[in-house]
Design an enzyme around this catalytic site. Structure first.
Site, PDB file in Angstrom:
ATOM      1  N   ASN A 153      30.876   5.840  41.813  1.00  0.00           N
ATOM      2  CA  ASN A 153      30.352   5.032  40.712  1.00  0.00           C
ATOM      3  C   ASN A 153      30.494   3.563  41.092  1.00  0.00           C
ATOM      4  O   ASN A 153      31.579   2.995  41.007  1.00  0.00           O
ATOM      5  CB  ASN A 153      31.124   5.338  39.426  1.00  0.00           C
ATOM      6  CG  ASN A 153      30.651   4.494  38.255  1.00  0.00           C
ATOM      7  OD1 ASN A 153      29.594   3.863  38.315  1.00  0.00           O
ATOM      8  ND2 ASN A 153      31.425   4.474  37.179  1.00  0.00           N
ATOM      9  N   TRP A 154      29.384   2.962  41.540  1.00  0.00           N
ATOM     10  CA  TRP A 154      29.427   1.569  41.985  1.00  0.00           C
ATOM     11  C   TRP A 154      29.589   0.597  40.818  1.00  0.00           C
ATOM     12  O   TRP A 154      29.840  -0.583  41.023  1.00  0.00           O
ATOM     13  CB  TRP A 154      28.154   1.216  42.746  1.00  0.00           C
ATOM     14  CG  TRP A 154      28.045   1.862  44.091  1.00  0.00           C
ATOM     15  CD1 TRP A 154      28.923   2.742  44.667  1.00  0.00           C
ATOM     16  CD2 TRP A 154      26.989   1.687  45.040  1.00  0.00           C
ATOM     17  NE1 TRP A 154      28.480   3.117  45.905  1.00  0.00           N
ATOM     18  CE2 TRP A 154      27.286   2.495  46.169  1.00  0.00           C
ATOM     19  CE3 TRP A 154      25.814   0.941  45.043  1.00  0.00           C
ATOM     20  CZ2 TRP A 154      26.453   2.558  47.282  1.00  0.00           C
ATOM     21  CZ3 TRP A 154      24.973   1.014  46.158  1.00  0.00           C
ATOM     22  CH2 TRP A 154      25.297   1.801  47.260  1.00  0.00           C
ATOM     23  N   LYS A 155      29.393   1.083  39.595  1.00  0.00           N
ATOM     24  CA  LYS A 155      29.454   0.230  38.391  1.00  0.00           C
ATOM     25  C   LYS A 155      28.497  -0.960  38.578  1.00  0.00           C
ATOM     26  O   LYS A 155      27.427  -0.811  39.167  1.00  0.00           O
ATOM     27  CB  LYS A 155      30.891  -0.178  38.094  1.00  0.00           C
ATOM     28  CG  LYS A 155      31.812   1.040  37.946  1.00  0.00           C
ATOM     29  CD  LYS A 155      33.178   0.708  37.431  1.00  0.00           C
ATOM     30  CE  LYS A 155      34.006   1.983  37.291  1.00  0.00           C
ATOM     31  NZ  LYS A 155      35.353   1.723  36.749  1.00  0.00           N
TER      32      LYS A 155
ATOM     33  N   HIS B 209      31.004   7.820  30.223  1.00  0.00           N
ATOM     34  CA  HIS B 209      32.072   7.140  30.959  1.00  0.00           C
ATOM     35  C   HIS B 209      32.932   6.349  29.977  1.00  0.00           C
ATOM     36  O   HIS B 209      32.442   5.824  28.975  1.00  0.00           O
ATOM     37  CB  HIS B 209      31.489   6.213  32.027  1.00  0.00           C
ATOM     38  CG  HIS B 209      32.502   5.674  32.971  1.00  0.00           C
ATOM     39  ND1 HIS B 209      33.342   4.628  32.658  1.00  0.00           N
ATOM     40  CD2 HIS B 209      32.836   6.060  34.238  1.00  0.00           C
ATOM     41  CE1 HIS B 209      34.137   4.375  33.687  1.00  0.00           C
ATOM     42  NE2 HIS B 209      33.853   5.229  34.652  1.00  0.00           N
TER      43      HIS B 209
ATOM     44  N   GLU C 278      34.093   3.498  29.986  1.00  0.00           N
ATOM     45  CA  GLU C 278      33.643   2.129  29.726  1.00  0.00           C
ATOM     46  C   GLU C 278      32.470   2.108  28.754  1.00  0.00           C
ATOM     47  O   GLU C 278      32.331   1.170  27.958  1.00  0.00           O
ATOM     48  CB  GLU C 278      33.282   1.462  31.057  1.00  0.00           C
ATOM     49  CG  GLU C 278      34.506   1.192  31.912  1.00  0.00           C
ATOM     50  CD  GLU C 278      34.205   0.954  33.374  1.00  0.00           C
ATOM     51  OE1 GLU C 278      35.159   0.783  34.134  1.00  0.00           O
ATOM     52  OE2 GLU C 278      33.002   0.968  33.763  1.00  0.00           O
TER      53      GLU C 278
ATOM     54  N   GLU D 203      38.946  11.513  33.175  1.00  0.00           N
ATOM     55  CA  GLU D 203      39.344  10.161  33.553  1.00  0.00           C
ATOM     56  C   GLU D 203      40.268   9.584  32.493  1.00  0.00           C
ATOM     57  O   GLU D 203      39.807   9.088  31.467  1.00  0.00           O
ATOM     58  CB  GLU D 203      38.123   9.269  33.764  1.00  0.00           C
ATOM     59  CG  GLU D 203      37.000   9.423  32.724  1.00  0.00           C
ATOM     60  CD  GLU D 203      36.015   8.276  32.769  1.00  0.00           C
ATOM     61  OE1 GLU D 203      35.848   7.676  33.834  1.00  0.00           O
ATOM     62  OE2 GLU D 203      35.431   7.967  31.723  1.00  0.00           O
TER      63      GLU D 203
ATOM     64  N   GLY E 232      40.964   1.533  37.008  1.00  0.00           N
ATOM     65  CA  GLY E 232      40.982   0.131  37.400  1.00  0.00           C
ATOM     66  C   GLY E 232      42.313  -0.556  37.198  1.00  0.00           C
ATOM     67  O   GLY E 232      42.411  -1.769  37.339  1.00  0.00           O
TER      68      GLY E 232
ATOM     69  N   SER F  87      41.531   5.557  39.462  1.00  0.00           N
ATOM     70  CA  SER F  87      42.199   4.914  40.598  1.00  0.00           C
ATOM     71  C   SER F  87      42.437   5.885  41.745  1.00  0.00           C
ATOM     72  O   SER F  87      43.506   5.904  42.360  1.00  0.00           O
ATOM     73  CB  SER F  87      43.513   4.259  40.151  1.00  0.00           C
ATOM     74  OG  SER F  87      43.276   3.229  39.229  1.00  0.00           O
TER      75      SER F  87
ATOM     76  N   GLY G 216      35.647   4.969  41.528  1.00  0.00           N
ATOM     77  CA  GLY G 216      35.129   3.657  41.179  1.00  0.00           C
ATOM     78  C   GLY G 216      35.293   2.666  42.316  1.00  0.00           C
ATOM     79  O   GLY G 216      34.537   2.661  43.280  1.00  0.00           O
ATOM     80  N   GLY G 217      36.303   1.804  42.217  1.00  0.00           N
ATOM     81  CA  GLY G 217      36.494   0.717  43.183  1.00  0.00           C
ATOM     82  C   GLY G 217      36.532   1.157  44.627  1.00  0.00           C
ATOM     83  O   GLY G 217      35.966   0.492  45.507  1.00  0.00           O
TER      84      GLY G 217
END
Length: 246
Positions: free
Chosen positions: A9-11, A95, A97, A167, A173, A208, A229-230
């Site tokens: 997930n590049w967001k 998600h 977010e 999640e 994050g 994470s 994610g990151g």
């Protein structure tokens, strides 16, 4: 046997040049037959076609969100049909977010899940609890409610060609990660909530995930991969996670 699956997930990150560089690194890193993991890339909407045209047989295309509506006067929204037209196979729904920052309710997430299924897309349904909910002992109640919102739609073959991602919101994050035992407890519970189809559904962990903790998480019986994610923004790191999965 459930095939391991890792989704990136590049967001809201990247440029065309960044995407080209990252995709090249992933193609090179995943070129060998050593990794049997299915890999899904979910870039921002403007780069969907770019990823689709990258041409790597190892990378499947996913989207980060979709509208619950099929079409209409919904400025700024993207329909399931549009995603499918761009070569998308998977789409993330619910998600954390989207739920926390944009107020998406479980009912709305369920409608998006249904829209994805109706267009032949594979939804990746995200569920999970906040830190306050975990500390209050409400983790399983929260997850059960989020899954029930989808189950109650009574779709035909609801959980066939669908993925669930657990999640924990407090681990996204933040650098914090649920212990493998904590994650496994919730993954097992999710599988039970899915009923007869539970044994065949891929359930991913998201929160994470990085190369340093991936193998320990994937060793758990009910963790079939990860929603990353990151760490998905660094080719070497993401490839290491994919290899740890299978």
């Amino acid at each position: 046997m459930r095939t391991p699956l890792v989704a990136a997930n590049w967001k809201m990150h990247g440029t065309k040049a960044f995407a080209d560089q990252l995709l090249a690194g992933l193609a090179e890193g995943l070129a060998s037959d050593e990794c049997s993991t299915s890999v899904v890339i979910c870039p921002p909407f403007p780069y969907l076609t770019q990823v689709a045209e990258a041409g790597s047989s190892r990378l499947q295309l996913g989207a980060q969100n979709l509208s619950e509506h099929a079409s209409g006067a919904f400025t700024g929204e993207v329909s399931a049909e549009m995603l499918q037209d761009c070569g998308v196979r998977y789409v993330i729904v619910g998600h954390s977010e989207r739920r926390s920052l944009y107020g998406e309710s479980s009912a709305l997430v369920a409608d998006k899940f249904a829209a994805a299924k109706g267009a032949g897309l594979i939804p990746i349904l995200c569920v999970g609890e906040s830190l306050e909910e975990r500390e209050s002992g409400k983790t399983l109640d929260v997850v059960a409610e989020q899954i029930a919102a989808v189950s109650q739609l009574n779709l035909a073959d609801t959980w066939h060609n669908a993925v669930v991602a657990y999640e924990p919101v407090w681990a996204i994050g933040t650098g914090k990660t649920a212990t493998p035992e904590q994650a496994q407890e919730v993954h097992r519970f999710i599988r039970e909530q899915l009923g007869d189809k539970g044994a065949s559904v891929q359930i991913l962990y998201g929160g994470s995930v990085k190369s340093a903790n991936a193998a320990e998480l994937f060793a758990q019986a009910d963790i079939d991969g990860a929603l990353v994610g990151g760490a998905s923004l660094k080719a070497e790191e993401f490839v290491s996670i994919c290899r740890a999965a299978g």
